[in-house]
Design an enzyme around this catalytic site. Structure first.
Site, PDB file in Angstrom:
ATOM      1  N   ALA A 201      88.824   4.861  64.648  1.00 60.02           N
ATOM      2  CA  ALA A 201      88.685   5.970  63.694  1.00 60.02           C
ATOM      3  C   ALA A 201      90.009   6.192  62.976  1.00 60.02           C
ATOM      4  CB  ALA A 201      88.250   7.227  64.432  1.00 60.02           C
ATOM      5  N   ASN A 202      90.111   7.252  62.206  1.00 58.62           N
ATOM      6  CA  ASN A 202      91.380   7.616  61.556  1.00 58.62           C
ATOM      7  C   ASN A 202      91.498   9.134  61.505  1.00 58.62           C
ATOM      8  OD1 ASN A 202      90.252   8.618  58.944  1.00 58.62           O
ATOM      9  ND2 ASN A 202      89.467   6.520  58.882  1.00 58.62           N
ATOM     10  N   ARG A 203      92.610   9.615  60.926  1.00 61.06           N
ATOM     11  CA  ARG A 203      92.926  11.047  61.008  1.00 61.06           C
ATOM     12  C   ARG A 203      92.273  11.907  59.921  1.00 61.06           C
ATOM     13  NH1 ARG A 203      96.968  11.508  64.632  1.00 61.06           N
ATOM     14  NH2 ARG A 203      98.297   9.680  64.868  1.00 61.06           N
ATOM     15  N   ALA A 267      87.627   8.453  54.151  1.00 59.49           N
ATOM     16  CA  ALA A 267      88.603   7.476  54.635  1.00 59.49           C
ATOM     17  C   ALA A 267      87.808   6.463  55.459  1.00 59.49           C
ATOM     18  CB  ALA A 267      89.660   8.163  55.473  1.00 59.49           C
TER      19      ALA A 267
END
Ligand code: C5P
Length: 390
Positions: A201-203, A267
């Site tokens: 995943a990402n932030r 994102a």
């Protein structure tokens, strides 16, 4: 438009006056119903002065004058601002012991409620069950916000601020320069499974994408928000499709077409695991860690931007960069064939933060916008999209 404002008992009732002012400034007609609880916090006289209309606060007096059925039929929208725990409970159960509840049961107009109560009352399973019942019946819920309360306490339960409530009402009424237009917005991160319990995943918090969806709806657009896993509340008046992976996001976007515009603020993970394991990967003592074999994800922005009969008229991409922000965005716009790129420097606290400083890259050149709240970036971008689609 005609808005019937029901003001119930909460210290936040004073915000209903400011909301009325904003709505009337936009040209809406506002009539008010004041409950006994509401009258403890704002006066009938103040509401009458600010609505410019007679205020109804008594079932039997109203029967003699206009009747609750006529009151229920008059508006395009009923806005319950603030909505107390008590009134929400009565709505959920169909009780009719005063004018407000009779009108709410008799109306066929859209109903928006803006809850305001102590965080413990909001979190109580009884209130949450009532909210679920109301949502299932199509009642639109705006807020509550999370923040400091009148009593020395903080948490979800604050009434939304009047400008945000005005936007939520506009979104529900689908009234504004984007009325009749459909916009697809992507937001949040994607989760790419490694095995049944782990993912890449990402932030991304989804704050900017959700704010854009809300701002477009506030200008009257029909909005489909395709969102990865985020903790953001659904923007009022927006259809939200929840997905996990990039491939699901692309499928949901394509299923939502045709659209007049698309805004890709998500994102999206560039890579997924080539094959997610069916069972949880195990640590085996003495063995090397399992390799993460990656495969390229589909590029949703580039796919939506590709020429063809279903290409939205305006496709907007984002470019999150940590260096050479504008130069990279100009290249990205050409590479992805989108119409605009909103470029931002994410080297600081932008991801998950409240503010953003962006550059809008179009075929006319580059505009540098000052640092501002993500909601304000969203409003400006939505206004530009409305102009472009005129
Ligand atoms: O290539 P990059 O990730 O920097 O491009 C960012 C833009 O492309 C954003 O608008 C993002 O939403 C979109 N994107 C996408 N699908 C991908 C990767 C990026 O839609 N797989």
């Amino acid at each position: 438009m005609r808005i019937l404002l029901i003001v119930s008992g909460s210290v936040a009732a004073y915000k209903a006056l400011e909301l009325t002012r904003l709505l009337r400034r936009d040209g809406d007609e506002v009539m008010a119903v004041l409950t006994a609880g509401g009258a403890r916090f704002v006066t009938k006289e103040a509401l009458a002065a600010i609505t410019g209309q007679r205020v109804h606060d008594d079932l039997w007096a109203a029967e003699a004058e206009i009747g609750h059925i006529r009151l229920a039929r008059w508006p395009d929208l009923i806005a319950v601002v603030p909505a107390s725990a008590d009134l929400l409970a009565k709505m959920a159960h169909g009780l009719t012991d005063d004018l407000a509840t009779c009108v709410l049961l008799a109306t066929r107009a859209k109903v928006l409620v803006a809850p305001a109560m102590n965080p413990a009352m909001w979190a109580h399973p009884a209130t949450q069950a009532n909210m679920a019942a109301l949502r299932a019946r199509g009642v639109i819920v705006a807020g509550p916000d999370d923040g400091p309360m009148a009593e020395p306490e903080s948490g979800p339960g604050r009434l939304m601020e009047p400008p945000a409530l005005r936007d939520a009402i506009r979104a529900v009424l689908a009234d504004g320069p984007l009325a009749g237009k459909h916009v697809v917005v992507t937001s949040g991160p994607t989760h790419e499974p490694i095995d049944p319990v782990r993912y890449i995943a990402n932030r991304s918090s989804g704050k900017q994408g959700h704010a854009i969806a809300g701002a477009l709806a506030a200008l009257g657009a029909k909005v489909t928000l395709v969102s990865g896993p985020v903790a953001q509340p659904d923007p009022p008046g927006v259809r939200v499709v929840r997905i996990e992976s990039a491939r699901d996001m692309l499928a949901a976007c394509e299923a939502a077409l045709p659209a007049d515009a698309a805004v890709c603020a998500a994102a999206v993970a560039d890579w997924r695991t080539a094959r997610a394991a069916d069972q949880k990967l195990k640590k085996v003592p003495g063995e090397a860690p399992p390799p993460l074999d990656l495969a390229l994800n589909p590029d949703i922005l580039a796919t939506l931007s590709a020429a063809g009969p279903s290409r939205p008229r305006l496709v907007v991409g984002f470019a999150a960069e940590t260096e050479n922000v504008v130069a990279n965005a100009v290249t990205k716009r050409a590479k992805k064939r989108c119409d605009w790129i909103v470029a931002n420097d994410v080297s600081g606290d932008v991801m998950g933060g409240a503010e953003n400083a962006v550059h809008l890259v179009t075929d006319a050149g580059v505009e540098d916008w000052p640092r501002m709240a993500k909601e304000e970036v969203a409003r400006r971008l939505a206004a530009r999209i409305a102009e472009a689609l005129q």
